[in-house]
Design a protein around this motif. Structure first.
Motif, PDB file in Angstrom:
ATOM      1  N   LEU A  18       5.600   6.955  -1.438  1.00 13.92           N
ATOM      2  CA  LEU A  18       5.368   5.725  -0.683  1.00 13.92           C
ATOM      3  C   LEU A  18       3.873   5.459  -0.513  1.00 13.92           C
ATOM      4  CD1 LEU A  18       6.994   3.556   0.893  1.00 13.92           C
ATOM      5  CD2 LEU A  18       6.773   5.006   2.914  1.00 13.92           C
ATOM      6  N   ARG A  19       3.459   4.244  -0.818  1.00 13.30           N
ATOM      7  CA  ARG A  19       2.039   3.898  -0.686  1.00 13.30           C
ATOM      8  C   ARG A  19       1.758   2.908   0.438  1.00 13.30           C
ATOM      9  NH1 ARG A  19      -0.012   2.343  -6.549  1.00 13.30           N
ATOM     10  NH2 ARG A  19      -1.771   1.771  -5.282  1.00 13.30           N
ATOM     11  N   ARG A  20       2.787   2.139   0.800  1.00 14.96           N
ATOM     12  CA  ARG A  20       2.651   1.174   1.906  1.00 14.96           C
ATOM     13  C   ARG A  20       3.805   1.412   2.875  1.00 14.96           C
ATOM     14  NH1 ARG A  20       0.123  -3.831   0.997  1.00 14.96           N
ATOM     15  NH2 ARG A  20       1.820  -5.209   1.620  1.00 14.96           N
ATOM     16  N   PRO A  21       3.603   1.158   4.166  1.00 14.67           N
ATOM     17  CA  PRO A  21       4.711   1.368   5.100  1.00 14.67           C
ATOM     18  C   PRO A  21       5.919   0.505   4.741  1.00 14.67           C
ATOM     19  CG  PRO A  21       2.664   0.840   6.279  1.00 14.67           C
ATOM     20  CD  PRO A  21       2.372   0.684   4.824  1.00 14.67           C
ATOM     21  N   LEU A  22       7.091   1.072   4.917  1.00  8.12           N
ATOM     22  CA  LEU A  22       8.330   0.313   4.758  1.00  8.12           C
ATOM     23  C   LEU A  22       8.743  -0.123   6.157  1.00  8.12           C
ATOM     24  CD1 LEU A  22      10.504   2.309   2.215  1.00  8.12           C
ATOM     25  CD2 LEU A  22       9.764  -0.064   2.033  1.00  8.12           C
ATOM     26  N   VAL A  23       8.810  -1.414   6.373  1.00  5.22           N
ATOM     27  CA  VAL A  23       9.033  -1.941   7.718  1.00  5.22           C
ATOM     28  C   VAL A  23      10.426  -2.554   7.799  1.00  5.22           C
ATOM     29  CG1 VAL A  23       8.116  -3.448   9.505  1.00  5.22           C
ATOM     30  CG2 VAL A  23       6.562  -2.457   7.807  1.00  5.22           C
ATOM     31  N   LEU A  24      11.281  -1.938   8.614  1.00  3.40           N
ATOM     32  CA  LEU A  24      12.660  -2.419   8.714  1.00  3.40           C
ATOM     33  C   LEU A  24      12.754  -3.464   9.814  1.00  3.40           C
ATOM     34  CD1 LEU A  24      14.577   0.951   8.307  1.00  3.40           C
ATOM     35  CD2 LEU A  24      13.657  -0.576   6.567  1.00  3.40           C
ATOM     36  N   VAL A  25      13.323  -4.615   9.462  1.00  3.05           N
ATOM     37  CA  VAL A  25      13.472  -5.694  10.429  1.00  3.05           C
ATOM     38  C   VAL A  25      14.934  -6.132  10.453  1.00  3.05           C
ATOM     39  CG1 VAL A  25      11.093  -6.442   9.937  1.00  3.05           C
ATOM     40  CG2 VAL A  25      12.984  -7.664   8.863  1.00  3.05           C
ATOM     41  N   GLY A  26      15.308  -6.819  11.523  1.00  5.11           N
ATOM     42  CA  GLY A  26      16.686  -7.301  11.636  1.00  5.11           C
ATOM     43  C   GLY A  26      17.138  -7.267  13.076  1.00  5.11           C
TER      44      GLY A  26
END
Ligand code: S3P
Length: 203
Positions: A18-26
């Motif tokens: 992973l190189r960029r944050p994974l941002v969970l939305v919903g």
């Protein structure tokens, strides 16, 4: 049969870095926290939940913040906490349901991370939140209607997320986590030249 280190190497090679944050939305009940933890585990990165960070920073629970300081103060704190988390070591960040709805927070997320909307229908969301108190927005005489109204208003905005994955009843968190990795890889592949979420060559 016991497999040798060759297989382990091979499996590891299939997990991208992973190189960029994974941002969970919903929306509330979508599974951002539970799927997020599973996803972080799968990728071997850290997991953080913005609500938990806000509570830690404020020394108060979310309902206390809403009651004592009001929703605008909560949103402001949420934006600042998320902006900080986005610049830390890339990991999985689960956000509170209203975070992505705030334009400034959405801009921060777009600048630093890859957003993933976990989409679910009202019945599934309601099933998951109905017996769990602690969400101030649902402390209403008819919380299911409130949730439905939020869904109507927010879904067009969540649709601005980079990637969308559907949550369906009976689908395991492990499956969801793998589905997110697949969908994000596809999204990365469709934007050559842009900052990629994953570095693919892991051995
Ligand atoms: C909110 C969702 C909650 C929490 C707060 C407000 C919202 O987070 O941030 O109660 O506006 O939808 P979850 O989505 O994790 O329940």
């Amino acid at each position: 049969m016991i497999e040798g280190p060759g297989l382990l190497q091979e499996l590891k090679a299939k997990i991208p870095r992973l190189r960029r944050p994974l941002v969970l939305v919903g929306l509330m009940g979508a599974g951002k926290t539970s799927v997020g933890k599973r996803l972080a585990h799968l990728l071997g990165v850290g997991f953080v939940d913005s609500d938990a960070e806000i509570e830690r920073a404020a020394g108060m629970t979310i309902p206390e913040i809403f009651a004592k300081l009001g929703e605008p103060a909560f949103r402001d704190g949420e934006r600042r906490v998320i902006a900080r988390l986005l610049t830390e070591q890339p990991g999985v960040l689960a956000t509170g349901g209203g975070a992505f709805i705030e334009p400034r927070t959405r801009t921060e997320i777009a600048a630093h991370g890859t957003s993933v909307w976990i989409r679910a229908d009202l019945e599934l969301l309601w099933d998951r939140v109905r017996d769990r108190p602690g969400r101030p927005l649902l402390r209403a005489p008819d919380p299911k209607t409130v949730l439905g109204d939020l869904l109507e208003r927010r879904y067009p905005i969540y649709a601005e997320a980079d990637v969308v994955v559907d949550s369906r009843p009976g689908v395991s968190q492990e499956w969801m986590a793998r589905d997110i990795v697949r969908a994000v890889r596809e999204w990365d592949a469709g934007r050559p030249g842009s900052p990629a979420t994953f570095e693919e060559c892991v051995g």
